[in-house]
Design an enzyme around this catalytic site. Sequence first.
Site, PDB file in Angstrom:
ATOM      1  N   VAL A  43       0.821  -1.204   0.000  1.00 18.70           N
ATOM      2  CA  VAL A  43       0.000   0.000   0.000  1.00 18.70           C
ATOM      3  C   VAL A  43       0.859   1.261   0.000  1.00 18.70           C
ATOM      4  CG1 VAL A  43      -0.173   0.130   2.523  1.00 18.70           C
ATOM      5  CG2 VAL A  43      -2.027   1.050   1.110  1.00 18.70           C
ATOM      6  N   LYS A  44       2.111   1.156   0.468  1.00 15.37           N
ATOM      7  CA  LYS A  44       2.968   2.333   0.582  1.00 15.37           C
ATOM      8  C   LYS A  44       3.472   2.841  -0.768  1.00 15.37           C
ATOM      9  CE  LYS A  44       2.461   2.389   4.996  1.00 15.37           C
ATOM     10  NZ  LYS A  44       3.542   2.227   5.938  1.00 15.37           N
ATOM     11  N   ASP A  45       3.242   2.078  -1.844  1.00 13.00           N
ATOM     12  CA  ASP A  45       3.553   2.618  -3.175  1.00 13.00           C
ATOM     13  C   ASP A  45       2.730   3.875  -3.425  1.00 13.00           C
ATOM     14  OD1 ASP A  45       5.121   0.385  -3.410  1.00 13.00           O
ATOM     15  OD2 ASP A  45       4.004  -0.516  -5.062  1.00 13.00           O
TER      16      ASP A  45
END
Length: 499
Positions: A43-45
């Site tokens: 999700v940190k992309d």
Amino acid sequence: MSKIYTSILDTIGNTPVVRLARLSPPDMELYAKLEAFNPLGSVKDRLALGVIEAAERDGRLKPGQTVIEATSGNTGIGLAMVCARKGYPLVIVMAESFSVERRKLMRFLGARVVLTPAAEKGTGMVEKACELAAKHGWFWTRQFENQANADIHSRTTAREILAAFGGTGPDYFVTGAGTGGTLKGIARVLRAESAATRIVVSEPENTPMLASGLRQRCKADGTPAESHPLFRPHPMQGWAPDFIPQLTADALDTGLIDAIQPVGGAESLRLARELARQEGIFCGITGGATLAAALEVAKTAQKGSRILFMVPDTGERYLSTPLFDAIEQEMDAVEREISNSTPSCRFSAPASQPAAAAAAASEPPPDGARHFVRQAINDPEQPVVMFALEWCEFCWAVRRFLRDLGLPFRSVDLDSVAMQADGIGGDIRKVLHTLTGQRTIPQIFIGGAHIGGAVDLLDLHDRGELMTFLGKAGIQPAGDLALTARSYLPRWLAARSVA
């Protein structure tokens, strides 16, 4: 995905929502938002792209300027991808306790990784990033306070959720807090456009920072001034650093959270494995943790409720963590039996090999591990030694007790990076089992004598018998001898012991 993209960054987002079949309770609909479908697997992309492009737009990030961030790994991996594509040098600051796979991935993508001591926790790596940014004039992305982190989730993740559920949100949305960006960004859109959706935030049960209501002390710039008093080590990497991030505090203060659901470390590990084995969903520990919270929600939800939980990343960056502790690389007995059921390409010889394999399985640990343990427990310079795990709450309780007692000690953390090399941590555990007959951790020795585990040591003090062992070892505590050792135990265990 059947199109040609001009950049890998164009593939971020639009991750699938998948309904569970085998793990969903009867009369409930459990859905997983699978963020591992982002190009670098988490999700940190989204966060990485959001904060970099916001800084480009407002001029805070100049062409060719070095970017720096403090991270447990996934944000750093996402930033490494974005910076590689856009041409920015990247420096990542990361506590040494996080998995080796993460630092290798970042370096593979061209980033520099600066490690900080595990004992300094998340606040330590944030402080280091702040210092380096100030000294060298680098752009610090400040993921824990940067509103662009939440904004990209409002623009993308929240919209994807609404579209997946036909324009209205699910009945429940379950997520971990993490940096607070996913939580704040999605929750404020759901609150505005799907008011019936209940927002549930999960956090480690031994680290009830959000549930406590105790505020995080911060500096003027929003960064943490100190560790939160209720922080304890836990296995959910990327969740609950040793402080409450500003973005998470924002979500609390603006009433975006309807419930806080504690989840246990062991249950999170178990359910991450069950997601793989029963649903074919390969995820990290936090995916198991949000599923654990969703299952707790399902126990009191109305029949037919639609419960969506976030699965933040993939399991491949946890190979060296407790998630894979029971996963062997060699064939086990069942696999050897399958292999031997036909005559070709067998590893074992017909008669003697099974016995040889059994003998190998029971072979004592290597001499190096035995020598290490012998030397550690008989070291006159460090007569108090604890064989521990970095994230274990019982080990944490012992560390705090010994420090408050003013007693110097050595902690050999068997899950640390140093102990992952050549599997020596596992070999030491075998030695300890042979030596003590116990498989549990921690195991504590004073002056060469085996004391036992956490509860054994604390009870020894409360019975007034610890000083006998310390006296024999020639050491004298410098702290308050009147403290109650059992008060250092996790609250749930202390309460059970009193009852």
